[in-house]
Motif scaffolding. Structure first.
Motif, mmCIF file in Angstrom:
data_model
loop_
_atom_site.group_PDB
_atom_site.id
_atom_site.type_symbol
_atom_site.label_atom_id
_atom_site.label_comp_id
_atom_site.label_asym_id
_atom_site.label_seq_id
_atom_site.Cartn_x
_atom_site.Cartn_y
_atom_site.Cartn_z
ATOM 1 N N LEU A 131 6.933 8.291 -5.339
ATOM 2 C CA LEU A 131 6.971 6.881 -5.724
ATOM 3 C C LEU A 131 8.087 6.251 -4.908
ATOM 4 O O LEU A 131 9.271 6.532 -5.122
ATOM 5 C CB LEU A 131 7.231 6.738 -7.222
ATOM 6 C CG LEU A 131 7.164 5.316 -7.782
ATOM 7 C CD1 LEU A 131 5.737 4.768 -7.697
ATOM 8 C CD2 LEU A 131 7.646 5.280 -9.225
ATOM 9 N N SER A 132 7.708 5.403 -3.933
ATOM 10 C CA SER A 132 8.670 4.881 -2.965
ATOM 11 C C SER A 132 8.696 3.361 -2.977
ATOM 12 O O SER A 132 7.673 2.717 -3.242
ATOM 13 C CB SER A 132 8.295 5.342 -1.547
ATOM 14 O OG SER A 132 8.156 6.729 -1.469
ATOM 15 N N LEU A 133 9.867 2.803 -2.670
ATOM 16 C CA LEU A 133 9.948 1.363 -2.453
ATOM 17 C C LEU A 133 9.197 1.040 -1.173
ATOM 18 O O LEU A 133 9.478 1.594 -0.114
ATOM 19 C CB LEU A 133 11.402 0.915 -2.337
ATOM 20 C CG LEU A 133 11.606 -0.571 -2.017
ATOM 21 C CD1 LEU A 133 11.083 -1.439 -3.157
ATOM 22 C CD2 LEU A 133 13.067 -0.873 -1.739
ATOM 23 N N TYR A 134 8.215 0.163 -1.261
ATOM 24 C CA TYR A 134 7.388 -0.184 -0.105
ATOM 25 C C TYR A 134 7.883 -1.462 0.565
ATOM 26 O O TYR A 134 8.120 -1.520 1.752
ATOM 27 C CB TYR A 134 5.941 -0.317 -0.567
ATOM 28 C CG TYR A 134 4.963 -0.683 0.516
ATOM 29 C CD1 TYR A 134 4.865 0.079 1.677
ATOM 30 C CD2 TYR A 134 4.117 -1.779 0.366
ATOM 31 C CE1 TYR A 134 3.957 -0.244 2.663
ATOM 32 C CE2 TYR A 134 3.204 -2.107 1.345
ATOM 33 C CZ TYR A 134 3.117 -1.339 2.492
ATOM 34 O OH TYR A 134 2.215 -1.674 3.461
ATOM 35 N N ARG A 135 8.046 -2.514 -0.241
ATOM 36 C CA ARG A 135 8.538 -3.787 0.290
ATOM 37 C C ARG A 135 8.842 -4.706 -0.881
ATOM 38 O O ARG A 135 8.653 -4.338 -2.042
ATOM 39 C CB ARG A 135 7.507 -4.434 1.216
ATOM 40 C CG ARG A 135 6.208 -4.828 0.526
ATOM 41 C CD ARG A 135 5.237 -5.457 1.508
ATOM 42 N NE ARG A 135 3.952 -5.769 0.898
ATOM 43 C CZ ARG A 135 3.663 -6.891 0.259
ATOM 44 N NH1 ARG A 135 4.600 -7.830 0.121
ATOM 45 N NH2 ARG A 135 2.475 -7.111 -0.255
ATOM 46 N N TYR A 136 9.322 -5.915 -0.574
ATOM 47 C CA TYR A 136 9.505 -6.960 -1.577
ATOM 48 C C TYR A 136 8.477 -8.054 -1.320
ATOM 49 O O TYR A 136 8.192 -8.396 -0.164
ATOM 50 C CB TYR A 136 10.913 -7.557 -1.503
ATOM 51 C CG TYR A 136 11.993 -6.617 -1.972
ATOM 52 C CD1 TYR A 136 12.334 -6.545 -3.319
ATOM 53 C CD2 TYR A 136 12.669 -5.806 -1.077
ATOM 54 C CE1 TYR A 136 13.331 -5.691 -3.755
ATOM 55 C CE2 TYR A 136 13.665 -4.942 -1.505
ATOM 56 C CZ TYR A 136 13.991 -4.895 -2.842
ATOM 57 O OH TYR A 136 14.971 -4.037 -3.270
ATOM 58 N N ASP A 137 7.923 -8.633 -2.395
ATOM 59 C CA ASP A 137 6.992 -9.733 -2.198
ATOM 60 C C ASP A 137 7.759 -11.039 -2.031
ATOM 61 O O ASP A 137 9.005 -11.052 -2.014
ATOM 62 C CB ASP A 137 5.977 -9.802 -3.344
ATOM 63 C CG ASP A 137 6.621 -10.159 -4.685
ATOM 64 O OD1 ASP A 137 7.794 -10.597 -4.705
ATOM 65 O OD2 ASP A 137 5.951 -10.006 -5.714
#
Length: 297
Positions: A131-137
C-alpha cells in the motif's frame, strides 16, 4: 480452443495490478494544493533561501554549514511525509470457488448437461502486497495504490466436471446415456490492484483471475461410461464452462464479468473479496467467489 484462449488471456492480462510507486509527482502536486506534504516543502524552500542569503553575505563558514544541515534535515522530513515507504501486507490465505452448469438443447430427443466445479487455495510464500502513496489529487488528498506482488499470486486450483447426455431416439439413432468427466489440478495466477487514477475513497480494486475450460474424458484426468442399447458419444470438442474475471471485460459475456470492487480503508488485517453469479436463457447457471486475506507486517 477455449482452454488455449483463456490461458493466453490469463498470461497476458492477469497482471492487472497497477505498478504505482511514489515519486516526484506527489511533491509537484503538493506545491499546488494544500495537503500534509505542503508545510514540509515550504520548510525546504525557507531553509534554502536562508542558506542562499548567508552565502551572498559571505557569512562565517560555521553558519553556512549549520544552514546546510537544516536544508538536509528539511529534505529528510519532507521525504518521510511526501514519499513514505510502502506499507507491506503478507498474503495469508486465498479461498476461491467457481461452479457452473449448462443445460444444452441442441437435440430435442436428448438431454445434455455439462458442469464444472473449482476450488482454489494459496500457494505458500508469495511476496508481500503493498500500500503506497501514489500521488495527491487537486484537492490535496493523498491517493494510495494497493498492489499484489508483481507476477501475480500463485494459487493451486482443483477442478472436476461431468458431461452427461441421455438420448431416446428410435433405431438407428442413439438411445442410452453417456457420461464423461474431467479432473484437473493447476497452479494459476491471481492478481488484484487499485485503480489509483480514478479513486481514493473508496478505493477501487481491480481483479484478474480465472478458471480454464477443459474437454471431458481421459486426456484430462477423467473417465467415460456408457449405458443403454445405443448410447450417444460426447465430443472431445465440448468444453467445460470457464471463468475469466478482468477489469477490461465489458460484462457482455456472462462468464467474463467486470472485475471491480471497492474498499473504504485498509486496516491491520483485511479480507478482500470478489463474487458474482450468472443465469442465462440458454441454460447457464454459475456462481463464483474469491477472497484474499492480508495481514500488515
Amino acid at each position: 480452443m477455449r482452454a488455449a484462449f483463456t490461458t493466453a488471456l490469463l498470461v497476458g492480462l492477469l497482471g492487472v495490478a497497477l505498478a504505482a510507486s511514489p515519486g516526484s509527482s506527489a511533491r509537484e502536486t503538493a506545491r499546488a494544493a494544500g495537503n500534509p506534504c505542503q508545510d514540509a516543502i515550504n520548510k525546504i524552500d525557507k531553509a534554502k533561501a536562508k542558506l542562499k542569503k548567508l552565502r551572498q553575505n559571505h557569512a562565517p563558514a560555521a553558519a553556512i554549514q549549520k544552514a546546510k544541515r537544516k536544508v538536509k534535515k528539511a529534505k529528510e522530513a519532507a521525504s518521510d511525509i511526501c514519499d513514505p515507504p510502502p506499507v507491506l501486507y503478507d498474503i495469508t490465505a486465498i479461498d476461491a470457488k467457481f461452479d457452473a452448469t449448462v443445460n444444452h438443447d441442441d437435440d430435442p430427443a436428448c438431454t445434455y448437461t455439462t458442469d464444472a466445479h473449482w476450488t482454489g487455495s494459496l500457494v505458500p510464500g508469495p511476496g508481500p502486497a503493498t500500500l503506497s502513496l501514489y500521488r495527491y489529487d487537486n484537492q490535496g488528498h493523498a491517493i494510495y495504490a494497493f498492489n499484489t506482488p508483481p507476477g501475480e499470486v500463485p494459487v493451486t486450483v482443483h477442478g472436476t466436471g461431468t458431461a452427461t447426455m441421455t438420448c431416446s431416439n428410435p433405431s438407428p439413432g442413439p438411445n442410452g446415456t453417456a457420461t464423461c468427466t474431467f479432473d484437473v489440478t493447476q497452479v494459476l495466477g491471481f492478481g488484484v490492484g487499485s485503480d489509483s487514477d480514478v479513486s481514493h475513497d473508496p478505493m477501487k480494486l481491480e481483479w484478474g483471475y480465472g478458471f480454464n475450460s477443459f474437454s471431458y474424458g481421459p486426456r484430462n484426468g477423467g473417465t467415460c461410461s456408457y449405458s443403454g442399447a445405443r448410447p450417444p458419444s460426447i465430443s472431445t470438442s465440448d468444453y467445460s464452462p470457464g471463468l475469466f474475471v478482468n477489469p477490461l471485460n465489458d460484462g457482455s459475456n456472462a462468464l467474463e464479468p467486470y472485475g471491480l470492487t471497492t474498499i473504504s480503508a485498509f486496516g491491520a488485517a483485511e479480507t478482500l473479496s470478489y463474487s458474482g453469479s450468472a443465469s442465462t436463457a440458454f441454460g447457464l447457471q454459475a456462481s463464483w467467489n474469491i477472497s484474499m486475506t492480508v495481514q500488515r507486517r
